[in-house]
Scaffold this active site. Sequence first.
Site, PDB file in Angstrom:
ATOM      1  N   GLY A   1       0.893  -1.779   0.058  1.00  0.00           N
ATOM      2  CA  GLY A   1       0.125   0.588  -0.066  1.00  0.00           C
ATOM      3  C   GLY A   1       0.828   1.083  -0.201  1.00  0.00           C
ATOM      4  O   GLY A   1       0.498   2.454  -0.709  1.00  0.00           O
TER       5      GLY A   1
ATOM      6  N   HIS B   1      -0.410 -14.214   6.952  1.00  0.00           N
ATOM      7  CA  HIS B   1      -1.807 -12.907   6.171  1.00  0.00           C
ATOM      8  C   HIS B   1      -2.165 -12.538   7.537  1.00  0.00           C
ATOM      9  O   HIS B   1      -3.726 -12.484   7.613  1.00  0.00           O
ATOM     10  CB  HIS B   1      -2.328 -13.670   5.118  1.00  0.00           C
ATOM     11  CG  HIS B   1      -1.666 -13.990   3.931  1.00  0.00           C
ATOM     12  ND1 HIS B   1      -1.384 -15.715   3.688  1.00  0.00           N
ATOM     13  CD2 HIS B   1      -0.560 -14.126   3.983  1.00  0.00           C
ATOM     14  CE1 HIS B   1      -0.468 -15.919   2.979  1.00  0.00           C
ATOM     15  NE2 HIS B   1      -0.285 -15.505   2.306  1.00  0.00           N
TER      16      HIS B   1
END
Length: 537
Positions: A23, A465
């Site tokens: 991101g 994750h």
Amino acid sequence: MKSGSDGGASFDYDYIIIGSGFGGAVSALRLSEKGYKVLVLEKGMRMGAADFPKSNWNVKRWLWLPSMRCFGLFKLTFFRHVGVLSGVGVGGGSLVYANTLPIPKKSFFTSPSWAHLADWETELRDYYQTALRMLGAATNPRMETGDLALRELGRQIGMEQHFEATKVSVFFGEPGKTVPDPYFKGKGPARAGCTFCGGCMTGCRHNAKNSLDKNYLHLAEQLGAVIQAESLVTDVRPLGASDGADGYAVDWQPSATRKGAGGTLRCRGAVFAGGVLGTLELMLKLKQGSLPRLSDRLGYGVRTNSEALVFVTTPDRKSVFSDGIAIGSILHTDEHSHLEPVRYSAGSGFWRLGSGPRVYHRSGAVRLLKLLGDWLLHPVMNLKVLFVDDWAKRTQVLLFMQTIDSTLRMVRGSFGLSTKLDVGPAPTAFMPEARDLSERYAAIVGGKPMAFVSESLFGIPSTAHILGGACMGRNAGEGVIDSDNRVFGYRNLYVCDGSMISANPGVNPSLSITAISERAMSKLPPRNPQAKRAGTA
């Protein structure tokens, strides 16, 4: 760079991005393309091929453990309910992830946790394609020992048609041969063809992995973005207006080996992109101090992809599982479950220190007895597995993931982050499907299923994750950010990392983080429409 006090009107940067993972890297490039002056602050090191460890036994270069003077790229964090594996450094998780770029199934986009905010499958379709191009996605061209065994497992359970090669962020040119930038019309760095050494997750030493420093971050720097490594952000506070309309002061201090006293920088806006653990730790601290208007939903909705990690180790010296890329294939075992074979390069046997026989039971006392019983019943096999000549060569790691949803809550206490239960059952290391599939796989390769001792003894699962905690909502009563990634309660604050993921993708999430961040940055106007720069994709 100017340090300034809180009272002036000038800014050092238009946007400061906290973290350089998927991101943060997207944000750095897209904001730079729109004419903004951008700074990326990354707490980890800036590393190149020569800095990566040859194996994960070189813990000084592999692990991020500053208290022990280890300044590597891989971080282990243990909580009551889950153990988290994550990446640190310029490029964030892209330095250590397994390259895979799957688009989640429809259930991710239609999950009730965020489906009411947008038609996500339609909204994100083009951004997924942009992310695939930017990350250099290509289909794995080689099936290795572990992949062929997975295909055989698929045949045995009647799901062979759902076995496929992975799309991965790797350059498959002539192995080892360096060529000019093959992706960005000469704007990117020279690349070399993958050698299929299996070392993707300890840092690619052959310049074949398309980590973020080879695409988004490289291109952002060409446009003037500044990437400052070894810099830990400690505070973000509004200048003037309490909602940040007048900008922010960002405090940072040196981390790793960086010298100096740190400082304060002024910016119009900021992007939180430090990964789930980095972003939540900082934002939870800020909610108690400089940014009290942050939503009370901060820390809720943390997900783990409902996954299990199983080591299948064989003493057969003819079996080699270390050749290939980190994850070369995937088997969709049912509508919401997936199995992937994961590999490390030859010699990378660090995980043998923390592994033991895989046992199942809800009771910890019973698991301990079963663990001891396994050693008593199978002493020879256990000794062979324990002292196998090369753990990475003889071990196939299996990663099992599901889209079934349950969530944790992360809170900040006296000793940092901790976890609590949120919605649904706690994450578990004992999924019957994972046990059955790993035992079938072990029978195919003549191996023995093993697991982290933390799972067998304490029942704590592990995940690479970790997601959520700064989820989307219609308002601050429902989420931390809106559907365009804007932080509720403040101007020009964004979250663009795994903490924004508001449903369980059930597959490796890096592509989704990239695509959603692409969409978020597309919503920002250019700084000066007349000076707008041409995009890269």
